[in-house]
Design a protein around this motif. Structure first.
Motif, PDB file in Angstrom:
ATOM      1  N   ARG A  31     -68.239 -32.204  64.386  1.00  4.37           N
ATOM      2  CA  ARG A  31     -67.040 -32.656  64.009  1.00  4.37           C
ATOM      3  C   ARG A  31     -65.835 -32.155  64.898  1.00  4.37           C
ATOM      4  NH1 ARG A  31     -67.503 -32.439  58.050  1.00  4.37           N
ATOM      5  NH2 ARG A  31     -69.758 -31.794  57.416  1.00  4.37           N
ATOM      6  N   TYR A  46     -69.009 -37.302  61.576  1.00  2.97           N
ATOM      7  CA  TYR A  46     -69.043 -36.626  62.869  1.00  2.97           C
ATOM      8  C   TYR A  46     -68.443 -37.686  63.711  1.00  2.97           C
ATOM      9  CZ  TYR A  46     -72.173 -33.528  60.686  1.00  2.97           C
ATOM     10  OH  TYR A  46     -72.805 -32.683  59.774  1.00  2.97           O
ATOM     11  N   GLN A  47     -67.385 -37.541  64.215  1.00  5.41           N
ATOM     12  CA  GLN A  47     -66.779 -38.505  64.864  1.00  5.41           C
ATOM     13  C   GLN A  47     -66.926 -38.321  66.474  1.00  5.41           C
ATOM     14  OE1 GLN A  47     -62.541 -38.247  64.124  1.00  5.41           O
ATOM     15  NE2 GLN A  47     -62.868 -38.620  61.918  1.00  5.41           N
ATOM     16  N   PHE A  48     -67.662 -37.103  66.926  1.00  8.06           N
ATOM     17  CA  PHE A  48     -68.030 -37.145  68.370  1.00  8.06           C
ATOM     18  C   PHE A  48     -69.412 -36.988  68.458  1.00  8.06           C
ATOM     19  CE2 PHE A  48     -63.900 -35.267  67.311  1.00  8.06           C
ATOM     20  CZ  PHE A  48     -63.086 -35.652  68.180  1.00  8.06           C
ATOM     21  N   ASP A  49     -70.287 -37.914  69.051  1.00  8.97           N
ATOM     22  CA  ASP A  49     -71.485 -37.865  69.477  1.00  8.97           C
ATOM     23  C   ASP A  49     -71.951 -38.189  70.957  1.00  8.97           C
ATOM     24  OD1 ASP A  49     -72.916 -40.719  69.260  1.00  8.97           O
ATOM     25  OD2 ASP A  49     -71.119 -40.669  68.798  1.00  8.97           O
ATOM     26  N   LEU A  87     -71.827 -40.868  61.123  1.00  6.08           N
ATOM     27  CA  LEU A  87     -70.650 -41.068  62.310  1.00  6.08           C
ATOM     28  C   LEU A  87     -69.366 -41.181  61.853  1.00  6.08           C
ATOM     29  CD1 LEU A  87     -72.267 -43.126  65.040  1.00  6.08           C
ATOM     30  CD2 LEU A  87     -72.411 -40.806  65.026  1.00  6.08           C
ATOM     31  N   ASP A  88     -69.267 -41.245  60.373  1.00  9.71           N
ATOM     32  CA  ASP A  88     -67.860 -41.208  59.711  1.00  9.71           C
ATOM     33  C   ASP A  88     -67.478 -39.761  59.655  1.00  9.71           C
ATOM     34  OD1 ASP A  88     -68.017 -44.181  59.402  1.00  9.71           O
ATOM     35  OD2 ASP A  88     -68.605 -44.178  57.478  1.00  9.71           O
TER      36      ASP A  88
END
Length: 317
Positions: A167, A148-151, A145-146
């Motif tokens: 991303r 891929y800031q959107f999940d 998640l560092d």
């Protein structure tokens, strides 16, 4: 006519008639879940029948050889047509948005979680869609998640947990149940270089019992209807628990209007630890708005499913 000097080996006769029987039995796949299972084995049945044809023709048993060859032809008529329904390739315009999608069923009992995390990092994907995500998996996936800031996550302690990481900004999302059986699918609108695309991550149940077969079919039918109504560029990705030569797959393509982005003939699921035994069940389906730049399957990483990594560009429609 069978050569008078040839005495049919009962073993080969049993193989021939048994294989033809299984091939014919698979034609009942739309009405019986057991037949659906055998429909997925058509390439292997075709290979056995081809061997029988060569054997019988070699023994100058032309009638038996012709019967075996006819079985091969029937199998190929069922196998080949869906394999040609794929997305066009191309790089698009110089300023067309480009992005990479990583898809994998990571297997909720996978003990080699670090291998999956490492593979995702090395893939340099922009969008990651995972199936069978549990709470234990989430702990291992957190470091990603560092990057891929959107999940969007819907973890489950069974086969049906889902996770989507990006991303690019996720501007809208939801959890849908296309099956009516509490099987979650993630729907997300993602802004890729100023262009909104719709991504659906899904995982219908495996058709290994009558109720699961019915739920799988209903899931795919509902999903296809939703895809048909979508006007934005659409990707539908996941482990579909169906092969390209099955009625479930063919019906989904017809009703959704989508096509496979990548060759659907390449196996992604290996249920047995045997060489050359695998089936394609993991797909990325796309609307007409996409062109495939390149794609490949990655090595197994603890799961019995291989990841599918595809590069896309978006075209104007």
């Amino acid at each position: 006519m069978i050569s008078p000097t040839f005495k049919a080996d009962p073993v080969f006769l049993r193989v021939l008639w048994g294989t033809l029987g299984l091939l014919g039995f698979g034609l009942l796949e739309r009405i019986w879940w057991v037949a659906d299972l055998f429909a997925h084995l058509r390439p292997f049945l075709a290979a056995v029948l081809a061997f029988c044809a060569v054997f019988f023709f070699g023994k100058k048993a032309k009638r038996l050889g012709s019967i075996a060859a006819g079985g091969v032809l029937l199998a190929l008529l069922l196998i080949l047509p869906p394999l040609f329904q794929t997305a066009p390739r191309g790089d698009g315009e110089a300023d067309s948005p480009r992005f990479r999608v990583y898809l994998q069923n990571i297997a909720f009992r996978n003990d080699n979680k670090s291998a999956v995390v490492s593979q995702i990092r090395q893939s340099n994907a922009d969008i990651v869609v995972l199936q069978e995500v549990t709470a234990g998996w989430l702990e291992q996936l957190k470091p990603l998640l560092d990057v891929y800031q959107f999940d969007v996550t819907e973890a489950r302690e069974n086969n049906f947990g889902m996770m989507l990481m990006s991303r690019f900004p996720i501007v809208d999302y939801g959890i849908s149940d296309f099956s009516g059986w509490d099987v979650p699918s993630i729907t997300a609108t993602i802004e890729v270089d100023g262009r909104n695309i719709e991504v659906i991550g899904t995982h219908p149940p495996p058709p290994v019992a009558r109720d699961l077969w019915e739920v799988r079919n209903w899931h795919l039918e509902s999903l296809a209807q939703a895809a048909r109504l979508q006007r934005k560029p659409l990707l539908v990705v996941g482990d579909f628990n169906a092969t390209p030569w099955s009625a479930a797959y063919r019906t989904f393509l017809k009703e959704s209007g989508l096509v496979s982005a990548y060759s659907p003939a390449k196996s992604t699921w290996k249920p047995l630890s045997l060489p050359l035994v695998g089936l394609p069940t993991d797909f990325q389906f796309v609307s007409e708005h996409f062109r495939l730049i390149k794609g490949r399957r990655l090595d197994f990483a603890g799961s019995d499913h291989r990841a599918v990594l595809l590069d896309y560009t978006i075209v104007e429609k």
